[in-house]
Scaffold this motif. Structure first.
Motif, mmCIF file in Angstrom:
data_model
loop_
_atom_site.group_PDB
_atom_site.id
_atom_site.type_symbol
_atom_site.label_atom_id
_atom_site.label_comp_id
_atom_site.label_asym_id
_atom_site.label_seq_id
_atom_site.Cartn_x
_atom_site.Cartn_y
_atom_site.Cartn_z
ATOM 1 N N ASP A 103 51.552 43.549 2.158
ATOM 2 C CA ASP A 103 52.779 43.051 1.861
ATOM 3 C C ASP A 103 52.745 42.978 0.139
ATOM 4 O O ASP A 103 54.056 43.232 -0.295
ATOM 5 C CB ASP A 103 52.862 41.511 2.216
ATOM 6 N N GLY A 104 51.699 42.834 -0.638
ATOM 7 C CA GLY A 104 52.128 42.954 -1.952
ATOM 8 C C GLY A 104 52.191 44.375 -2.274
ATOM 9 O O GLY A 104 52.861 44.574 -3.406
ATOM 10 N N LEU A 105 51.677 45.243 -1.511
ATOM 11 C CA LEU A 105 51.904 46.812 -1.920
ATOM 12 C C LEU A 105 53.260 47.163 -1.719
ATOM 13 O O LEU A 105 53.796 48.006 -2.220
ATOM 14 C CB LEU A 105 50.745 47.807 -1.039
ATOM 15 N N GLY A 106 53.813 46.302 -0.980
ATOM 16 C CA GLY A 106 55.243 46.748 -0.509
ATOM 17 C C GLY A 106 55.757 48.184 -0.158
ATOM 18 O O GLY A 106 56.905 48.595 -0.244
ATOM 19 N N GLY A 107 54.919 48.808 0.473
ATOM 20 C CA GLY A 107 55.405 50.149 1.069
ATOM 21 C C GLY A 107 55.553 51.092 0.234
ATOM 22 O O GLY A 107 56.109 52.311 0.596
ATOM 23 N N ALA A 108 55.124 51.064 -1.120
ATOM 24 C CA ALA A 108 55.666 52.045 -2.050
ATOM 25 C C ALA A 108 54.356 53.179 -2.056
ATOM 26 O O ALA A 108 54.648 54.224 -2.511
ATOM 27 C CB ALA A 108 55.325 51.491 -3.550
ATOM 28 N N LEU A 109 53.328 53.124 -1.451
ATOM 29 C CA LEU A 109 52.319 54.283 -1.056
ATOM 30 C C LEU A 109 51.926 54.554 0.152
ATOM 31 O O LEU A 109 51.856 53.411 1.194
ATOM 32 C CB LEU A 109 51.061 53.996 -2.165
ATOM 33 N N HIS A 110 51.414 55.718 0.553
ATOM 34 C CA HIS A 110 50.813 55.845 1.889
ATOM 35 C C HIS A 110 49.493 54.880 1.898
ATOM 36 O O HIS A 110 48.880 55.034 1.227
ATOM 37 C CB HIS A 110 50.782 57.303 1.963
ATOM 38 N N ALA A 129 50.294 48.074 11.956
ATOM 39 C CA ALA A 129 51.607 48.753 12.566
ATOM 40 C C ALA A 129 52.922 48.006 11.700
ATOM 41 O O ALA A 129 54.054 48.688 11.479
ATOM 42 C CB ALA A 129 51.603 48.417 13.904
ATOM 43 N N ARG A 130 52.766 46.697 11.636
ATOM 44 C CA ARG A 130 53.907 45.996 10.881
ATOM 45 C C ARG A 130 54.073 46.419 9.728
ATOM 46 O O ARG A 130 55.477 46.367 9.374
ATOM 47 C CB ARG A 130 53.418 44.472 11.065
ATOM 48 N N HIS A 131 53.308 47.032 8.887
ATOM 49 C CA HIS A 131 53.457 47.365 7.474
ATOM 50 C C HIS A 131 53.662 48.845 7.491
ATOM 51 O O HIS A 131 53.654 49.498 6.389
ATOM 52 C CB HIS A 131 52.533 46.951 6.524
ATOM 53 N N VAL A 167 42.182 41.458 -1.600
ATOM 54 C CA VAL A 167 42.614 41.424 -2.848
ATOM 55 C C VAL A 167 44.288 41.351 -2.728
ATOM 56 O O VAL A 167 44.804 41.920 -1.701
ATOM 57 C CB VAL A 167 42.132 42.882 -3.429
ATOM 58 N N VAL A 168 44.673 41.076 -3.822
ATOM 59 C CA VAL A 168 46.235 41.231 -4.180
ATOM 60 C C VAL A 168 46.375 41.938 -5.427
ATOM 61 O O VAL A 168 45.830 41.775 -6.362
ATOM 62 C CB VAL A 168 46.719 39.677 -4.111
ATOM 63 N N VAL A 169 47.100 43.151 -5.202
ATOM 64 C CA VAL A 169 47.182 43.906 -6.360
ATOM 65 C C VAL A 169 48.494 43.427 -7.162
ATOM 66 O O VAL A 169 49.514 43.356 -6.657
ATOM 67 C CB VAL A 169 47.495 45.374 -5.682
ATOM 68 N N GLU A 170 48.292 43.335 -8.473
ATOM 69 C CA GLU A 170 49.493 42.895 -9.251
ATOM 70 C C GLU A 170 50.391 43.993 -9.547
ATOM 71 O O GLU A 170 50.054 45.130 -9.432
ATOM 72 C CB GLU A 170 49.022 42.291 -10.533
ATOM 73 N N PRO A 171 51.688 43.971 -9.580
ATOM 74 C CA PRO A 171 52.680 44.720 -10.182
ATOM 75 C C PRO A 171 52.419 45.713 -10.935
ATOM 76 O O PRO A 171 51.827 45.319 -12.164
ATOM 77 C CB PRO A 171 53.993 43.999 -10.478
ATOM 78 N N ALA A 172 52.596 46.965 -10.924
ATOM 79 C CA ALA A 172 52.360 47.951 -11.604
ATOM 80 C C ALA A 172 51.027 48.496 -12.046
ATOM 81 O O ALA A 172 50.630 49.269 -12.878
ATOM 82 C CB ALA A 172 52.958 47.736 -12.797
ATOM 83 N N ALA A 173 50.046 47.756 -11.417
ATOM 84 C CA ALA A 173 48.565 48.039 -11.578
ATOM 85 C C ALA A 173 48.207 49.451 -11.217
ATOM 86 O O ALA A 173 47.465 50.002 -12.148
ATOM 87 C CB ALA A 173 47.626 46.888 -10.938
ATOM 88 N N ILE A 174 48.357 49.812 -10.109
ATOM 89 C CA ILE A 174 48.254 51.201 -9.655
ATOM 90 C C ILE A 174 48.768 52.147 -10.461
ATOM 91 O O ILE A 174 48.165 53.269 -10.876
ATOM 92 C CB ILE A 174 48.619 51.355 -8.202
#
Length: 465
Positions: A103-110, A129-131, A167-174
């Motif tokens: 949920d935190g990754l938000g679908g921005a990456l494969h 599957a849900r994500h 883990v929860v990834v904070e925004p812009a970390a990657i």
């Protein structure tokens, strides 16, 4: 052919690097070195920052990065494309944590979710599957290293992001970490790992928030053995796919991330720790689970000693530092005079070698002072962490050992409390600190006894130039 830093790459001298003699000399790095700059190099550094513009500045920037004197200025690096990275998440059950992470990754990456033989496979599959994540179920449990390698084999992008499920990834970390790969010599970068705020904190979670084994501090750093940051955790790790080779050592259930980093460094590759990017980790919150995890970390010492015998020593001391420490620990009438004499001889030796420095013996005195403090703190670590079973036995029979342990305990607690500023009173912090050391040290000793080898317990006293 050696990878070259691109034009426009910006580096900045870190806070541990001293500029002396009107910019003619740099003192810093790990191990500490004295670098005398030619006039052209002096002009390239402006206000502790320099930009790569030609072959000369490129060579200087590369030297500063390689020695640990400078770090890339992450905000000045070009923006990164998230489409160039694939996330690999090894998981065994933990559907709630996996759902929170995705949920935190938000679908921005494969994303590839590697199910390492979960008891409830259906729950993990439903979350993936849900994500919209790709699911890779394994027929048997192979451990985190094997699960990561299985996911790595499916990655088709240039970069891979390994993330643990708790883990929860904070925004812009990657995106921040991907920027670092503008340096073609860099193969791996890791973020700062902070505690995840959840529920009502207790004294264990408050201690972990301040002094977690996974939190490597606030300073950006190169990563290599015998430096301020010797390793990074696979809790979250970004890497070039083509540089990972065989990936993680699947025979290791603990320490496999340290092994990977040290293998890459041995190959002459660069690894970085970047605290401007951060993730949140769900720390253990009960006493037994927390101490069990610390002991588990300690059991990785012997497998690492077998693979990296030159890098696993609990302390690394120059011969003069070892002599200085032993003299003080002896607590005899001659201890202070002998320690002072050792320090004096060291000052003279460093001063004679500091050719071209305006005040060589002043600099030598400062460096010797830093070395003496480092020797003492490493001595404290031996007594309280790595060799505490021996220290405990010594306390039963020797007043001097009891005195040394008491001084080490008080000094270590005061230093760490002042450095970390925990949301915890000093007494409970001191208790947690000693339990932390005891659990980790017990793990180290257990691994050494089981392997019938003292490799992971032996200090490194070899001379290094």
């Amino acid at each position: 052919m050696t990878a070259r830093l691109p034009d426009g790459f910006v580096v900045r001298l870190n806070r541990h690097t001293r500029v002396i003699d009107d910019g003619a000399v740099l003192v810093g790095g790990s191990p500490t070195r004295i670098s005398r700059l030619k006039p052209l190099a002096r002009r390239a550094i402006r206000g502790r920052t320099m930009t790569v513009t030609d072959a000369s500045s490129r060579a200087l920037a590369d030297h500063l990065l390689a020695t640990g004197m400078a770090d890339p200025v992450v905000d000045a690096l070009p923006a990164a494309d998230l489409a160039l990275a694939t996330v690999v998440i090894p998981v065994r059950d933990r559907p709630r944590q996996l759902d929170r992470l995705l949920d935190g990754l938000g679908g921005a990456l494969h994303v590839i979710v590697v199910d390492d033989d979960s008891v409830d496979r259906a729950a993990v599959a439903a979350v993936a599957a849900r994500h919209g994540a790709e699911l890779l179920p394994l027929a048997e449990n192979v451990g985190p290293a094997g699960a990561r390698n299985a996911g790595l084999a499916r990655v088709t992008t240039p970069f891979v992001v390994f993330i643990d499920s708790d883990v929860v990834v904070e925004p812009a970390a990657i995106e921040t970490m991907l920027r670092h790969f503008a340096d073609p010599g860099l193969v791996t970068v890791a973020p700062r790992v902070l505690g995840l705020e959840r529920g009502r904190p207790n004294w264990i979670t408050r201690y972990e928030d301040a002094r977690s084994s996974l939190d490597l501090g606030e300073d950006s750093s190169s990563v290599r053995p015998r430096s301020p940051v010797t390793w990074v955790s696979s809790t979250c790790l970004v890497a070039r796919v083509d540089a990972l080779g065989r990936g993680f050592d699947e025979s290791m259930r603990v320490g496999e991330d340290v092994d990977l980093v040290w293998r890459l460094v041995d190959e002459g590759r660069r690894v970085r720790f970047e605290p401007a990017a951060s993730v949140r980790h769900e720390h253990r919150s009960t006493l037994l689970a927390w101490m069990g995890r610390k002991a588990f970390y300690g059991t990785g010492a012997h497998p690492l000693a077998v693979r990296h015998p030159d890098d696993i020593a609990p302390v690394v001391l120059a011969p003069w530092g070892a002599g200085f420490l032993v003299a003080l620990m002896a607590q005899r009438r001659w201890s202070l005079p002998v320690a002072a004499a050792i320090a004096g001889v060291t000052i003279v030796r460093i001063g004679r070698r500091a050719v071209g420095v305006r005040h060589p013996y002043r600099l030598a005195g400062r460096l010797t002072g830093y070395g003496a403090i480092a020797a003492l703190t490493q001595g404290f670590a031996l007594l309280l962490r790595h060799w505490w079973p021996l220290a405990a036995i010594g306390c039963l029979v020797s007043r001097r050992v009891r005195r040394a342990v008491l001084v080490a305990t008080l000094a270590d607690t005061v230093i760490e409390y002042a450095r970390t500023k925990p949301r915890l009173d000093p007494v409970r912090f001191a208790v947690a600190r000693r339990l932390d050391d005891a659990a980790y040290g017990a793990g180290v000793w257990w691994s050494a006894i089981r392997a019938r080898s003292p490799k992971a317990l032996l200090p490194d006293l070899r001379r290094r130039h």
